[in-house]
Design an enzyme around this catalytic site. Structure first.
Site, PDB file in Angstrom:
ATOM      1  N   TYR A   8       3.733  -7.254   7.956  1.00 15.47           N
ATOM      2  CA  TYR A   8       2.617  -5.704   8.261  1.00 15.47           C
ATOM      3  C   TYR A   8       2.675  -6.084   9.490  1.00 15.47           C
ATOM      4  CZ  TYR A   8      -1.909  -4.076   7.631  1.00 15.47           C
ATOM      5  OH  TYR A   8      -3.056  -3.289   8.354  1.00 15.47           O
ATOM      6  N   LYS A  58      -6.371  -6.449  -0.378  1.00 20.74           N
ATOM      7  CA  LYS A  58      -5.048  -5.838  -1.576  1.00 20.74           C
ATOM      8  C   LYS A  58      -5.758  -5.719  -3.076  1.00 20.74           C
ATOM      9  CE  LYS A  58      -4.305  -4.000   2.904  1.00 20.74           C
ATOM     10  NZ  LYS A  58      -3.349  -4.815   3.156  1.00 20.74           N
ATOM     11  N   ARG A  83     -23.127 -18.706   8.905  1.00 19.33           N
ATOM     12  CA  ARG A  83     -21.744 -18.218   9.638  1.00 19.33           C
ATOM     13  C   ARG A  83     -20.730 -19.163   9.427  1.00 19.33           C
ATOM     14  NH1 ARG A  83     -21.168 -20.076  14.247  1.00 19.33           N
ATOM     15  NH2 ARG A  83     -23.080 -18.151  15.148  1.00 19.33           N
ATOM     16  N   ASP A 124       2.414 -15.220   3.976  1.00 18.40           N
ATOM     17  CA  ASP A 124       1.432 -14.251   3.870  1.00 18.40           C
ATOM     18  C   ASP A 124       1.751 -13.892   1.696  1.00 18.40           C
ATOM     19  OD1 ASP A 124       0.262 -11.999   3.103  1.00 18.40           O
ATOM     20  OD2 ASP A 124       0.172 -11.266   4.970  1.00 18.40           O
TER      21      ASP A 124
HETATM   22  C1  PLP Z   1      -3.004  -5.086   5.053  1.00 16.96           C
HETATM   23  C2  PLP Z   1      -2.096  -6.475   5.053  1.00 16.96           C
HETATM   24  C3  PLP Z   1      -2.964  -7.407   6.237  1.00 16.96           C
HETATM   25  C4  PLP Z   1      -4.169  -7.208   6.719  1.00 16.96           C
HETATM   26  O1  PLP Z   1      -5.369  -6.976   6.066  1.00 16.96           O
HETATM   27  P1  PLP Z   1      -6.493  -6.288   6.806  1.00 16.96           P
HETATM   28  O2  PLP Z   1      -7.536  -7.064   5.812  1.00 16.96           O
HETATM   29  O3  PLP Z   1      -6.507  -4.599   6.416  1.00 16.96           O
HETATM   30  O4  PLP Z   1      -7.114  -6.976   7.379  1.00 16.96           O
HETATM   31  C5  PLP Z   1      -2.252  -8.416   6.404  1.00 16.96           C
HETATM   32  N1  PLP Z   1      -0.909  -8.994   5.528  1.00 16.96           N
HETATM   33  C6  PLP Z   1      -0.381  -7.761   4.908  1.00 16.96           C
HETATM   34  C7  PLP Z   1       1.464  -7.996   3.435  1.00 16.96           C
HETATM   35  C8  PLP Z   1      -1.628  -6.937   4.298  1.00 16.96           C
HETATM   36  O5  PLP Z   1      -0.565  -6.105   3.226  1.00 16.96           O
END
Ligand code: PLP
Length: 386
Positions: free
Chosen positions: A100, A197, A48, A172
């Site tokens: 998101y 993604k 961890r 983000d």
């Molecule tokens: C999918 C997404 C998240 C969250 O990510 P996870 O891997 O699904 O927890 C956060 N921000 C954006 C812009 C996203 O597309």
């Protein structure tokens, strides 16, 4: 030797395995490590806290973002959870108005219960950002381009406003990845990713990242990463390193396809509104061009009222209806009922997440095949004349 991004994608972070010469970093599938004597470790204690496969990936994402410190998490939301844990009761965040859905959910249903509040602001409007900052505000949280309306925020300009008031800027960067946009270089303090993604790119691994430059901030985040425990597993870290190697070639094709499809869509008459910062008529076009190396491959559009969006989703043959984005395969989703259902209906309407809005994650298939599938699905969803 300072390397360009296409070389960093292959050789950044820890390049191969020092001990054996293996060209790939092995999967260190271990939870603990032998200590040679009391207090005598070989640099690793418990997975961890630290794991060599995850460590290689954390160094890689830091290199790609032109940052000093990288952290890998079990999901994008585990990354966001850890970043939000920097704040305490009474603190407030200024947040982009289309973000998101899960980010909104954790702010509204988790951190609000701990006394950390937020104010939703159109961060593409700099005057509104400035006006929203008061003593309680500790950070501005931006997605650019934002999800699902692809609103572009001028990151350097918001960084200037935030720093003038001694606040942090959190960005983000999921939609563009460091291949196209590097928020730390634009003045952001913290970069967040859902690695699920484009970074992973194959719709097979959930992961998240945080990258920072400041040592003190990094120390607090490493502390929280270990204390909260939402770390990325060794095998998933390996898969992310593997995915990232092809990020450049994938993004080039994603963007080429998206530009072609957006242009086709804008001439087709099938959409009453198109959101894509790669189209010169898009309000975010100029800022996007200034701060990023490409507009990305997410397109949102409002299906013309002559067509039934429910039928459109059913009639697609090549493109898949699914949550998520950024994989090699093309996916569409219905933000109002899927990714953004957590956002109250009145806020959705207000910001433009209408029922006819379709979000398209353009994959790397043949662009003409994708256009043909969109066209047949739209044509066969025409509403009957009444
Ligand atoms: C999918 C997404 C998240 C969250 O990510 P996870 O891997 O699904 O927890 C956060 N921000 C954006 C812009 C996203 O597309």
């Amino acid at each position: 030797m300072s390397l360009n991004i296409n070389s960093l994608l292959i050789h950044g972070g820890t390049d191969g395995d020092e001990a054996t010469g293996a060209v790939n970093v092995p999967v260190y599938q271990t939870s603990t490590y032998k200590q040679d004597g009391l207090g005598e470790t070989r640099g690793w204690e418990y997975s961890r806290t630290g794991n060599p496969t995850r460590d290689a990936l954390e160094k890689l994402i830091a290199d790609l973002e032109h940052g000093k410190y990288g952290l890998a998490f079990a999901s994008g939301l585990a990354a966001i959870n850890t970043v939000l844990s920097l704040f305490k009761s009474g603190d407030k965040l200024v947040v982009s108005d289309n973000i998101y859905g899960g980010t909104f959910r954790i702010l509204d249903n988790v951190f609000k219960n701990f006394g950390i509040t937020y104010e939703i602001v159109d961060t593409s409007d700099l005057e509104k950002v400035e006006a929203a900052i008061d003593e309680d505000v500790k950070a501005v949280y931006v997605e650019s381009p934002a999800n699902p309306l692809l609103t572009v925020t001028d990151i350097a300009a918001v960084a200037e406003i935030a720093h003038k008031h001694n606040k942090l800027l959190i960005v983000d960067n999921t939609f563009l990845t460091p291949y196209l946009q590097r928020p730390l270089s634009l003045g952001s303090d913290i970069v967040i990713h859902s690695g699920t993604k484009y970074l992973g790119g194959h719709s097979d691994t959930i992961s998240g990242f945080v990258v920072v430059n400041d040592k003190e901030l990094a120390d607090r985040l490493y502390y929280l990463q270990n204390a909260i425990g939402g770390v990325l597993a060794p095998w998933d870290s390996f898969l992310m390193i593997r995915g990232i190697k092809t990020l450049g070639v994938r993004m080039d094709r994603h963007v080429d396809n998206a530009k072609k499809i957006a242009q086709w869509l804008s001439k087709s008459g099938y959409a009453s509104r198109i959101y894509y910062p790669g189209l010169p008529e898009d309000p975010g076009y100029e800022v996007q061009k200034k701060q990023a190396d490409g507009p990305g491959a997410m397109i949102s559009f409002v299906l013309d009222s002559n067509y039934d969006y429910r039928k459109f989703f059913k009639n697609l043959k090549l493109i898949t209806l699914a949550e998520s984005l950024g994989g090699v395969e093309s996916l569409v989703c219905h933000p109002a009922s899927m990714t953004h259902a957590a956002i109250p209906a009145e806020i959705r309407q207000e910001v433009g997440i209408v029922d006819e809005l379709i979000r398209f994650s353009v994959g790397i298939e043949d662009a003409d095949d994708l256009i043909a599938d969109l066209e047949q699905a739209i044509k066969t969803s025409k509403k009957e004349a009444v």
